[in-house]
Design an enzyme around this catalytic site. Sequence first.
Site, PDB file in Angstrom:
ATOM      1  N   HIS A 166      36.235  49.226  27.035  1.00  0.00           N
ATOM      2  CA  HIS A 166      37.319  48.383  27.549  1.00  0.00           C
ATOM      3  C   HIS A 166      37.429  47.054  26.793  1.00  0.00           C
ATOM      4  CE1 HIS A 166      40.124  46.804  30.543  1.00  0.00           C
ATOM      5  NE2 HIS A 166      39.359  45.730  30.654  1.00  0.00           N
ATOM      6  N   GLU A 173      31.282  49.355  37.225  1.00  0.00           N
ATOM      7  CA  GLU A 173      32.590  49.171  36.591  1.00  0.00           C
ATOM      8  C   GLU A 173      32.661  47.877  35.775  1.00  0.00           C
ATOM      9  OE1 GLU A 173      36.218  50.836  38.572  1.00  0.00           O
ATOM     10  OE2 GLU A 173      35.054  50.362  40.367  1.00  0.00           O
ATOM     11  N   HIS A 215      33.928  45.295  33.196  1.00  0.00           N
ATOM     12  CA  HIS A 215      35.218  45.051  32.541  1.00  0.00           C
ATOM     13  C   HIS A 215      35.052  44.012  31.429  1.00  0.00           C
ATOM     14  CE1 HIS A 215      38.051  47.603  34.622  1.00  0.00           C
ATOM     15  NE2 HIS A 215      37.531  47.266  35.779  1.00  0.00           N
ATOM     16  N   GLU A 267      33.226  44.841  38.273  1.00  0.00           N
ATOM     17  CA  GLU A 267      34.274  44.864  39.292  1.00  0.00           C
ATOM     18  C   GLU A 267      33.718  45.161  40.685  1.00  0.00           C
ATOM     19  OE1 GLU A 267      38.755  46.628  40.136  1.00  0.00           O
ATOM     20  OE2 GLU A 267      37.699  47.213  38.308  1.00  0.00           O
TER      21      GLU A 267
END
Length: 308
Positions: free
Chosen positions: A240, A280, A282, A297
């Site tokens: 990401h 998660e 990011h 997250e």
Amino acid sequence: MSAPTPTPPGSPGRGASTAFPVPDPASGPYALTAGPDGALWCTLVHAGAVARLDPDGRLATYALDSPSCGPSLITAGPDGALWFTRARDHRIGRITTAGEARSYALPGDGPGPYGITAGPDGALWFTQLYADRIGRITEDGEVREFPLPVAGAFAGMITAGEDGALWFTLNQANAVGRITTDGDVTLHPLPTEGAAPVGICAGPDGALWFTEIGAGRIGRITPLGEIAEFPLADAACRPHAIAAGPDGRLWFTEWGSGRIGSITPAGQVGSYPLDPPGSEPHGLAFGPDGALYVALEHGAITRVPGGS
């Protein structure tokens, strides 16, 4: 304020990582940047807030004027403040290191600002997810927009290159773009179909490095437009965000696998687990202490020692 919570080892380098939970786990830590005050600043995308993590591990949050504004990417501005995109209410936000915030409306119907970076011309440059435009905003809020030569491009993150231009990803157009401070745009299509680039940063080798979330690869493009791609061990890891580290490596989040990865300019790839596995990850940024910080997250900012 939140006290640090140690987490088990499993990071690159020495020692255990340290998690700094945000007050509301559902607030969604999303993007990170180092501020001019020696702190890390983080957007809380689901809460309409911005958090500040100081070097002593104290975490403070600042609520914005709309809990549903969707603060997304954040960067340090040339004026000593932090600037960020508000993707859901289509504004550009600014917050001082003292926590005083304001925002500027953008023209058009729902452009969806997303990526943002400080430009070489003293302005902030940002992408627009839904409007196929690159925007520029001055410190006093004056906005100028530049159209892209492709529809439905879904412009992602943006960074300043060593060539004096701004470079950005086009997620749905499967390309990397370059825009000069005069507004001249060049697009570079990627060799891999469905690569869906997202993150981008300037590397230590004068090239731009980017993530291919759809292909599980890291890409490299020179200022002349020469592209190389490096496959990751887990093609489904969904890389990401990406940032250049003080160790000469490029570091990136693997959102799909709950890991962080690294790549050398020569293309040597590594991957390291985070705790918990479903966190998660990011955004990421290097702090003034040389450590790597990652926005999870699931509700925390984690410090990874040895990433420097």
